[in-house]
Design a protein around this motif. Structure first.
Motif, PDB file in Angstrom:
ATOM      1  N   ILE A 234       0.721  -1.224   0.046  1.00 19.44           N
ATOM      2  CA  ILE A 234       0.002   0.043  -0.097  1.00 19.44           C
ATOM      3  C   ILE A 234       0.867   1.304   0.197  1.00 19.44           C
ATOM      4  O   ILE A 234       0.497   2.046  -0.450  1.00 19.44           O
ATOM      5  N   ALA A 235       1.970   1.097   0.685  1.00 15.03           N
ATOM      6  CA  ALA A 235       2.834   2.546   0.729  1.00 15.03           C
ATOM      7  C   ALA A 235       3.541   2.899  -0.758  1.00 15.03           C
ATOM      8  O   ALA A 235       3.681   3.989  -0.926  1.00 15.03           O
ATOM      9  N   ARG A 236       3.393   1.982  -1.667  1.00 17.54           N
ATOM     10  CA  ARG A 236       3.992   2.439  -2.997  1.00 17.54           C
ATOM     11  C   ARG A 236       2.895   2.323  -4.161  1.00 17.54           C
ATOM     12  O   ARG A 236       3.350   2.003  -5.430  1.00 17.54           O
TER      13      ARG A 236
ATOM     14  N   THR B  54      -2.254  -2.255   7.564  1.00 16.10           N
ATOM     15  CA  THR B  54      -1.761  -3.588   7.827  1.00 16.10           C
ATOM     16  C   THR B  54      -2.214  -4.576   6.779  1.00 16.10           C
ATOM     17  O   THR B  54      -3.224  -4.567   6.240  1.00 16.10           O
ATOM     18  N   GLU B  55      -1.038  -5.303   6.248  1.00 21.39           N
ATOM     19  CA  GLU B  55      -1.342  -6.122   5.132  1.00 21.39           C
ATOM     20  C   GLU B  55      -0.704  -7.447   5.507  1.00 21.39           C
ATOM     21  O   GLU B  55       0.582  -7.772   6.099  1.00 21.39           O
ATOM     22  N   ARG B  56      -1.673  -8.474   5.068  1.00 21.98           N
ATOM     23  CA  ARG B  56      -1.196  -9.913   5.457  1.00 21.98           C
ATOM     24  C   ARG B  56      -1.195 -10.743   4.488  1.00 21.98           C
ATOM     25  O   ARG B  56      -2.275 -10.956   3.684  1.00 21.98           O
TER      26      ARG B  56
ATOM     27  N   GLY C   2      -4.614  -9.592   2.576  1.00 21.88           N
ATOM     28  CA  GLY C   2      -5.829  -9.102   3.300  1.00 21.88           C
ATOM     29  C   GLY C   2      -5.318  -7.815   4.058  1.00 21.88           C
ATOM     30  O   GLY C   2      -4.097  -7.831   4.573  1.00 21.88           O
ATOM     31  N   ARG C   3      -6.049  -6.423   3.738  1.00 20.15           N
ATOM     32  CA  ARG C   3      -5.501  -5.251   4.112  1.00 20.15           C
ATOM     33  C   ARG C   3      -6.534  -4.715   4.746  1.00 20.15           C
ATOM     34  O   ARG C   3      -7.666  -4.503   4.638  1.00 20.15           O
TER      35      ARG C   3
ATOM     36  N   SER D  34     -10.044  -4.878   2.996  1.00 19.91           N
ATOM     37  CA  SER D  34      -9.750  -5.189   1.474  1.00 19.91           C
ATOM     38  C   SER D  34      -9.171  -6.730   1.418  1.00 19.91           C
ATOM     39  O   SER D  34      -8.304  -7.035   2.214  1.00 19.91           O
ATOM     40  N   VAL D  35      -9.483  -7.604   0.741  1.00 17.76           N
ATOM     41  CA  VAL D  35      -9.116  -8.855   0.338  1.00 17.76           C
ATOM     42  C   VAL D  35      -8.572  -8.830  -1.330  1.00 17.76           C
ATOM     43  O   VAL D  35      -9.529  -8.881  -2.024  1.00 17.76           O
TER      44      VAL D  35
END
Length: 311
Positions: A121-123, A214-216, A242-243, A256-257
């Motif tokens: 997500i940061a980029r 958070t991203e999983r 998973g975000r 989000s998924v």
């Protein structure tokens, strides 16, 4: 009543003594299981051998990119295997991203395999080559969505479904969920991002102060709906991200998924650490280093401003 002579009785006992002991009968269902296991083992060995031979031919250029393989019946005869065994071999190569199965047309070579990089997500930027379509639905949160958004089951949420394609082929499927109280901040007329980054942008523009994300990442088999939508084998794998986005009040404002076919997925995350001004100057990448980094990821250096890379 007729009596047998003594010597006849003796001969009968001798025959019984020298006859082999009867063997215990093997149950029919046990023999069937053994036979089925042998067939499955033989098919597994054969299909892997066929897949390896085709993989070698593709990598060596015997079947160039875009080439249609011979018909399945011809390949089965060529390799001396049954059509079910051959289809397992072709499915394996499809799962690896080396073949593109087009229903009604055949199997086409993709070499090198088409890759899709998830940058984190940061980029995320608008720099991507995917065509994205989105649908919006108002629904009630089921247990899984309620857990993601940290709300009560049955609460109203807005679900956005993003289907991203490269050309005509589906490359990713994203389900984004927003609490109903924030739905008015999301405009469907904005430019779309394949992984729902447009939602984050609109939150920021509307004054929602985001504190963290958070991203999983997990790998798993696709659901039947995912396999059908992404046009992949149900026995392949998918990369699932998973975000969640959390505001400064500690509330989850979006979950989000993201589902990407495993054979084409790659995830890259970059972390920037705080440096002093002197360290920043000494660690600044040179133009040559920047160009080399782009070439490693398969980019044309002229496109180096794009943050979403692809092969």
């Amino acid at each position: 009543m007729r009596e047998e002579p003594p010597h006849a009785h003796s001969r009968t006992q001798q025959r019984r003594a020298h006859s082999p002991a009867p063997q215990e009968a093997v149950p029919l269902h046990s023999r069937c299981r053994t036979s089925q296991l042998e067939v499955i083992t033989r098919m597994a060995t054969q299909y892997w051998d066929v897949a390896e031979q085709l993989r070698t031919l593709i990598s060596q250029g015997s079947y160039p990119n875009g080439t249609r393989l011979p018909a399945e019946d011809k390949l089965a005869v060529q390799y001396g295997v049954s059509r079910p065994t051959l289809r397992l071999a072709l499915e394996q190569l499809q799962n690896e991203g080396l073949l593109d199965k087009r229903h009604g047309s055949g199997n086409f070579v993709r070499w090198p395999a088409d890759r899709l990089i998830y940058p984190g997500i940061a980029r995320m930027t608008d720099g991507h080559d995917l065509n994205t379509f989105v649908s919006r639905t108002e629904t009630k949160a089921d247990p899984s969505v309620a857990a993601l958004l940290e709300i009560e089951q049955g609460d109203t949420v807005i679900a956005y479904t993003y289907l991203a394609r490269r050309g005509t082929r589906p490359r990713s499927l994203t389900h984004a969920y927003v609490p109903a109280r924030l739905a008015a901040l999301i405009s469907p007329n904005r430019s779309l991002h394949p992984w729902g980054h447009d939602i984050r942008q609109q939150f920021a523009e509307s004054g929602v102060r985001l504190a963290s994300s958070t991203e999983r990442l997990i790998a798993r088999l696709p659901t039947s709906t995912e396999a059908r939508t992404l046009q992949i084998s149900p026995r392949g794998t998918v990369l699932v991200v998973g975000r969640t986005l959390i505001d400064v009040a500690g509330r989850v404002v979006e979950a989000s998924v993201v589902v990407i076919p495993g054979q084409c997925a790659e995830a890259i995350f970059t972390t920037h650490f705080a440096l002093s001004s002197e360290e920043c100057e000494s660690s600044a990448p040179t133009a040559a280093h920047h160009e080399a980094n782009q070439l490693v990821h398969g980019l044309n250096p002229a496109e180096s401003d794009k943050e979403v890379s692809r092969d």
